[in-house]
Scaffold this active site. Structure first.
Site, PDB file in Angstrom:
ATOM      1  CB  SER A  81      -0.926  -0.005   1.216  1.00  0.00           C
ATOM      2  OG  SER A  81      -1.741  -1.151   1.195  1.00  0.00           O
TER       3      SER A  81
HETATM    4  C1  LIG Z   1      -2.649  -4.442  -0.638  1.00  0.00           C
HETATM    5  S1  LIG Z   1      -1.860  -5.995  -0.396  1.00  0.00           S
HETATM    6  C2  LIG Z   1      -0.646  -5.838   0.907  1.00  0.00           C
HETATM    7  C3  LIG Z   1      -0.979  -4.953   2.052  1.00  0.00           C
HETATM    8  C4  LIG Z   1       0.097  -4.838   3.120  1.00  0.00           C
HETATM    9  N1  LIG Z   1      -0.456  -4.020   4.173  1.00  0.00           N
HETATM   10  C5  LIG Z   1       1.339  -4.159   2.590  1.00  0.00           C
HETATM   11  O1  LIG Z   1       1.329  -2.934   2.496  1.00  0.00           O
HETATM   12  O2  LIG Z   1       2.317  -4.841   2.253  1.00  0.00           O
HETATM   13  C6  LIG Z   1      -3.119  -7.038   0.274  1.00  0.00           C
HETATM   14  C7  LIG Z   1      -2.655  -8.411   0.653  1.00  0.00           C
HETATM   15  O3  LIG Z   1      -3.782  -9.184   1.074  1.00  0.00           O
HETATM   16  C8  LIG Z   1      -3.548 -10.522   0.725  1.00  0.00           C
HETATM   17  N2  LIG Z   1      -4.824 -11.224   0.756  1.00  0.00           N
HETATM   18  C9  LIG Z   1      -5.899 -11.088  -0.076  1.00  0.00           C
HETATM   19  N3  LIG Z   1      -6.895 -11.915   0.295  1.00  0.00           N
HETATM   20  C10 LIG Z   1      -6.447 -12.587   1.396  1.00  0.00           C
HETATM   21  C11 LIG Z   1      -7.022 -13.582   2.244  1.00  0.00           C
HETATM   22  N4  LIG Z   1      -8.252 -14.074   2.025  1.00  0.00           N
HETATM   23  N5  LIG Z   1      -6.284 -14.026   3.275  1.00  0.00           N
HETATM   24  C12 LIG Z   1      -5.034 -13.571   3.504  1.00  0.00           C
HETATM   25  N6  LIG Z   1      -4.434 -12.635   2.736  1.00  0.00           N
HETATM   26  C13 LIG Z   1      -5.138 -12.143   1.701  1.00  0.00           C
HETATM   27  C14 LIG Z   1      -2.895 -10.411  -0.645  1.00  0.00           C
HETATM   28  O4  LIG Z   1      -2.156 -11.571  -0.990  1.00  0.00           O
HETATM   29  C15 LIG Z   1      -1.990  -9.190  -0.456  1.00  0.00           C
HETATM   30  O5  LIG Z   1      -0.711  -9.548  -0.034  1.00  0.00           O
END
Ligand SMILES: C[S@@+](CC[C@H](N)C(=O)[O-])C[C@H]1O[C@@H](n2cnc3c(N)ncnc32)[C@H](O)[C@@H]1O
Ligand SMILES: *[C@@H]1O[C@H](CO)[C@@H](O)[C@H](O)[C@H]1NC(C)=O
Length: 246
Positions: A81
């Site tokens: 993000s």
């Molecule tokens: C916007 S990204 C990363 C956000 C993190 N706060 C960062 O800045 O690095 C959102 C993350 O949510 C994970 N994600 C999506 N659906 C998920 C789920 N059902 N369970 C666990 N992780 C999930 C994705 O793989 C991704 O790494």
């Protein structure tokens, strides 16, 4: 001559301020934090201190621009993000990230925010990341090891788990603070359950149009929800859907 020198100083100052010409990574990270303070996104000195201590450069894959205020691709159709979103979430959650408290970071991705949480709750608290892409759990663990939160991986106050974050992480519930880093179609019931009375959750909700929701559970168990701002996150979904979808 004097005029020329002044102009040069101004130019150097401007380039440095924009992170194009400053020396080390930590200078650039500091400049990023100062810019977020000037823009009013960071108001708390604690949040500024934590974002200065955890170098964002350790969490963005090579080739990215870690100090630029934008989300960056990290593979697997996921992103880290934008700095202003990390800052905004830390501001909203600060009171629920006091020393000794428990924090859950759903969709922990690069591990950046989990590391910030760990620093805030300290070794007496717990910072728990849940991420469903095993490769991201592995790389985020390596990122955190290099960061100021590294020792907390060893002392056990910070942990990252491979799991479906829609189920939360019941083993360590209830949490004073829950952050969800991906947009849910609606607020998962398991996450509301795992929120401690007095606790707060910040979660983007929606599909095309998304709102960052602030969910507060009062001491009597009543839950209130308000919209903070419009946002755009990758979906909180199944692993298969994430690796196939647009
Ligand atoms: C916007 S990204 C990363 C956000 C993190 N706060 C960062 O800045 O690095 C959102 C993350 O949510 C994970 N994600 C999506 N659906 C998920 C789920 N059902 N369970 C666990 N992780 C999930 C994705 O793989 C991704 O790494
Ligand atoms: C990401 O989604 C696209 C569809 O937009 C898909 O073709 C691709 O395989 C996915 N990438 C990864 C790494 O899973």
């Amino acid at each position: 001559m004097y005029y020329l020198l002044c102009t040069m100083f101004l130019l150097v100052g401007t380039l440095t301020q924009h992170g194009l010409w400053s020396s080390g990574a930590s200078d650039k990270n500091k400049a990023m934090v100062e810019q977020l303070q000037r823009y009013g996104v960071i108001k708390s000195t604690k949040v500024a201190e934590v974002m200065e201590t955890i170098d964002r450069g350790l969490f963005v894959p090579p080739g990215g621009s870690p100090y630029f205020d934008s989300p960056m691709a990290i593979g697997y159709n996921a992103t880290i993000s934008a700095p202003h979103m990390h800052a905004a979430c830390l501001e909203l959650l600060e009171d629920h990230l006091q020393p000794g408290m428990r924090a859950l970071d759903v969709g922990s991705g690069t591990g950046y925010l989990t590391a910030c949480f760990a620093l805030m709750v300290g070794p007496e608290g717990r910072a728990v990341g849940v991420e469903h892409i095993p490769e991201l759990v592995a790389s985020s663990t390596e990122n955190i090891k290099k960061s100021a939160a590294g020792p907390q991986l060893s002392d056990g106050s910070l942990s990252i788990h491979i799991a479906d974050g829609r189920e939360g992480w019941p083993e360590l519930a209830p949490y004073d603070c829950i952050h969800v880093g991906a947009a849910a179609p609606q607020i998962p019931e398991a996450l509301i359950e795992q929120l401690k009375p007095g606790g707060r959750m910040v979660i983007p909700v929606g599909t095309v149009f998304q709102e960052l929701k602030v969910v507060d559970k009062k001491l009597d168990g009543t839950v209130t929800v308000r919209d903070e701002t419009s946002v755009r996150y990758v979906p909180l979904t199944s692993k298969d859907a994430q690796l196939q979808s647009n």
